[in-house]
Design a protein around this motif. Structure first.
Motif, short mmCIF file in Angstrom:
data_model
loop_
_atom_site.label_atom_id
_atom_site.label_comp_id
_atom_site.label_asym_id
_atom_site.label_seq_id
_atom_site.Cartn_x
_atom_site.Cartn_y
_atom_site.Cartn_z
N ALA A 1 0.86 -1.34 -0.19
CA ALA A 1 0.00 -0.24 0.02
C ALA A 1 0.92 1.18 0.20
O ALA A 1 1.96 1.14 0.34
CB ALA A 1 -1.06 -0.02 1.24
N LEU A 2 0.13 2.42 -0.38
CA LEU A 2 0.93 3.81 -0.22
C LEU A 2 0.37 4.45 1.11
O LEU A 2 -0.84 4.51 0.80
CB LEU A 2 0.76 4.59 -1.59
CG LEU A 2 1.08 3.85 -2.99
CD1 LEU A 2 0.46 4.72 -3.77
CD2 LEU A 2 2.49 3.34 -2.94
N ALA A 3 1.29 4.97 1.73
CA ALA A 3 0.85 6.02 3.08
C ALA A 3 1.16 7.18 2.76
O ALA A 3 2.29 7.70 2.65
CB ALA A 3 1.31 5.26 4.15
N ILE A 4 0.19 8.00 2.62
CA ILE A 4 0.36 9.46 2.54
C ILE A 4 -0.14 10.14 3.86
O ILE A 4 -1.50 9.89 4.28
CB ILE A 4 -0.48 10.13 1.16
CG1 ILE A 4 0.06 8.98 0.24
CG2 ILE A 4 -0.37 11.42 1.09
CD1 ILE A 4 -0.51 9.57 -1.09
N PHE A 5 0.82 11.19 4.16
CA PHE A 5 0.28 11.75 5.60
C PHE A 5 -0.08 13.20 5.59
O PHE A 5 0.72 14.11 4.76
CB PHE A 5 1.56 11.54 6.42
CG PHE A 5 1.78 10.10 6.77
CD1 PHE A 5 0.99 9.65 7.85
CD2 PHE A 5 2.85 9.59 6.21
CE1 PHE A 5 1.28 8.23 8.04
CE2 PHE A 5 3.06 8.14 6.57
CZ PHE A 5 2.36 7.49 7.39
N GLU B 1 10.70 2.14 8.96
CA GLU B 1 10.04 0.88 9.44
C GLU B 1 8.86 0.47 8.42
O GLU B 1 8.58 -0.74 7.94
CB GLU B 1 9.42 0.88 10.74
CG GLU B 1 10.84 0.74 11.97
CD GLU B 1 11.68 -0.61 11.70
OE1 GLU B 1 10.92 -1.72 11.31
OE2 GLU B 1 13.03 -0.59 11.49
N LEU B 2 8.20 1.57 8.21
CA LEU B 2 7.14 1.29 7.21
C LEU B 2 7.58 0.88 5.90
O LEU B 2 6.87 0.07 5.25
CB LEU B 2 6.19 2.70 6.99
CG LEU B 2 5.07 3.00 7.84
CD1 LEU B 2 4.34 4.46 7.37
CD2 LEU B 2 4.06 2.04 7.91
N ALA B 3 8.68 1.36 5.35
CA ALA B 3 8.99 1.00 3.98
C ALA B 3 9.69 -0.52 4.21
O ALA B 3 9.31 -1.15 3.37
CB ALA B 3 10.14 2.23 3.62
N LYS B 4 10.17 -0.81 5.25
CA LYS B 4 10.69 -2.14 5.36
C LYS B 4 9.43 -3.21 5.37
O LYS B 4 9.54 -4.24 5.02
CB LYS B 4 11.31 -2.37 6.58
CG LYS B 4 12.89 -1.62 6.53
CD LYS B 4 13.57 -1.87 8.05
CE LYS B 4 14.74 -1.09 8.13
NZ LYS B 4 15.29 -1.17 9.43
N ALA C 1 3.22 -0.96 9.58
CA ALA C 1 2.94 -1.94 8.50
C ALA C 1 1.97 -2.94 8.73
O ALA C 1 1.15 -3.52 7.87
CB ALA C 1 4.23 -2.11 7.70
N SER C 2 2.14 -3.52 9.69
CA SER C 2 1.34 -4.77 10.33
C SER C 2 -0.16 -4.21 10.53
O SER C 2 -0.99 -4.87 10.14
CB SER C 2 1.61 -5.08 11.69
OG SER C 2 0.72 -5.98 12.05
N ALA C 3 -0.28 -3.01 10.99
CA ALA C 3 -1.73 -2.39 11.15
C ALA C 3 -2.51 -2.26 10.02
O ALA C 3 -3.70 -2.40 9.58
CB ALA C 3 -1.77 -1.22 12.11
N ILE C 4 -1.58 -1.63 9.04
CA ILE C 4 -1.98 -1.34 7.37
C ILE C 4 -2.64 -2.89 6.65
O ILE C 4 -3.44 -2.63 6.24
CB ILE C 4 -1.09 -0.68 6.69
CG1 ILE C 4 -0.91 0.69 7.32
CG2 ILE C 4 -1.43 -0.68 5.18
CD1 ILE C 4 0.32 1.65 6.66
N LEU D 1 -6.32 -3.52 5.50
CA LEU D 1 -6.55 -4.08 4.19
C LEU D 1 -7.32 -5.31 4.27
O LEU D 1 -8.11 -5.59 3.47
CB LEU D 1 -5.24 -4.11 3.29
CG LEU D 1 -4.54 -2.73 3.13
CD1 LEU D 1 -2.95 -3.47 2.40
CD2 LEU D 1 -5.23 -2.02 2.32
N GLU D 2 -7.00 -6.14 5.05
CA GLU D 2 -7.69 -7.42 4.94
C GLU D 2 -9.40 -7.15 5.62
O GLU D 2 -10.13 -7.86 5.17
CB GLU D 2 -7.21 -8.50 5.98
CG GLU D 2 -5.64 -9.10 5.53
CD GLU D 2 -5.16 -9.66 6.61
OE1 GLU D 2 -5.60 -9.83 7.82
OE2 GLU D 2 -4.14 -10.25 6.44
#
Length: 263
Positions: free
Chosen positions: A6-10, A120-123, A252-255, A259-260
Motif C-alpha cells: 500500500a501507499l501511505a500519505i500523511f 520501518e513502514l518502508a521495510k 505496516a502490520s496495522a495497515i 486492508l484485510e
C-alpha cells in the motif's frame, strides 16, 4: 523494500506535528487582533469551524471567523486578506523568509513522527509521502530540519488546490508510483473532516482503486475523553476507516490488517 502492499500519505498539521500551540494559536491571535480584542476563538470554536470540512487553509479560516464575529456583533472590522496573512505569518513563522531565522510559534511545535517510523513502514512494504495544506516552507521545516528527512515527497499548499479537492492527493500518488507498481491501495492519514472528505472524493472519482482514510486524533482533543470520542466519531462519520490516537500506531502490520478487514 519488500513487495509493497500500500501507499501511505500523511497530512502534516496535527499528524506529523502538534499545532495546538502554533497554527491554532496563530489563528486565535489573528482573529483577536483584527476584531480589536473583542473575540478570541476557543479550541472548540476552531474545531467547529474545521468540522465544516472547507476551512483547511488557516488564513481563510481566520478571515472567516473575523467575518462571522463581525456579522454576529454588528461590527465592521477592517483588515483585508493580505493583511490577515501577513499578521498570521508573523505570529506563526516570525519575520523574514529564511527558515534558519524563524522565531515564531513554528519553532516550538512538538514532533509526532520520527524518521525511524517511516523507515520501518518502508521495510514493511509501505512507501510514504506527504500531502498538506501547509506552505512548502513550513512543511519542509518540520520534515527536513526537525525530523531529518533528506528528500521527502511533498505536495504542499503552493502545488495543488486546497482540500477537500483530491488533486494534491493524486499528485502525491503519482510521485510514489515512479518507484512502485501502479494501482496499490492508498491510505491518507489526517486529523480533520477535510482530510477524510479528500479521500472520499478520490474514492468517488476513481472507485476502481482502494482509498482508505485514517483519522489521527490531534493532541489537543485528547485532554478530555468525551471530546476525544466525539472527535473520533466525527472523523468516522466523515469517512475514516480507522481512527488512532497517534500516527505511529499506523504500522505496516496495522495497515495489512486494515486492508484485510476492508477487502
Amino acid at each position: 523494500m519488500p513487495n509493497p502492499i500500500a501507499l501511505a500519505i500523511f497530512d502534516i498539521d496535527g499528524v506529523v506535528r502538534d499545532v495546538g500551540g502554533s497554527y491554532r494559536r496563530a489563528i486565535a491571535d489573528t482573529v483577536e487582533h483584527f476584531t480589536n480584542g473583542d473575540y478570541r476563538p476557543t479550541p472548540t470554536d476552531l474545531d467547529q469551524l474545521k468540522s465544516e470540512g472547507i476551512w483547511n487553509n488557516d488564513w481563510k479560516a481566520s478571515q472567516e471567523l473575523i467575518k462571522r464575529h463581525g456579522q454576529a456583533s454588528g461590527n465592521a472590522y477592517t483588515g483585508d486578506y493580505d493583511a490577515i496573512v501577513d499578521y498570521f505569518q508573523e505570529q506563526y513563522r516570525g519575520k523574514g523568509e529564511d527558515p534558519s531565522q524563524w522565531t515564531g510559534y513554528i519553532t516550538q511545535e512538538p514532533v509526532l513522527m520520527t524518521a525511524n517510523y517511516l523507515n520501518e513502514l518502508a521495510k514493511g512494504g509501505v512507501p510514504s509521502a506527504f500531502f498538506s495544506g501547509a506552505t512548502r516552507g513550513s512543511a519542509n521545516y518540520i520534515l527536513r530540519q526537525r525530523i531529518g528527512l533528506e528528500n521527502p515527497i511533498l505536495v504542499a499548499m503552493e502545488d495543488a488546490p486546497g482540500k477537500p479537492d483530491p488533486t494534491g492527493l493524486y499528485m502525491t500518488v503519482k510521485h510514489l508510483e515512479k518507484s512502485v507498481p501502479p494501482g496499490l491501495p492508498v491510505l491518507y492519514a489526517g486529523d480533520t473532516v477535510a482530510d477524510m472528505a479528500t479521500i472520499t472524493a478520490a474514492r468517488a472519482e476513481f472507485p476502481q482503486r482502494r482509498w482508505l482514510g485514517v483519522g489521527i486524533l490531534p493532541p489537543h482533543v485528547q485532554t478530555n475523553a468525551d471530546y476525544q470520542n466525539r472527535y473520533g466519531d466525527t472523523l468516522k462519520q466523515s469517512g475514516a476507516a480507522l481512527v488512532l490516537p497517534h500516527v505511529e500506531q499506523l504500522t505496516a502490520s496495522a495497515i495489512g490488517t486494515l486492508l484485510e478487514q476492508t477487502a
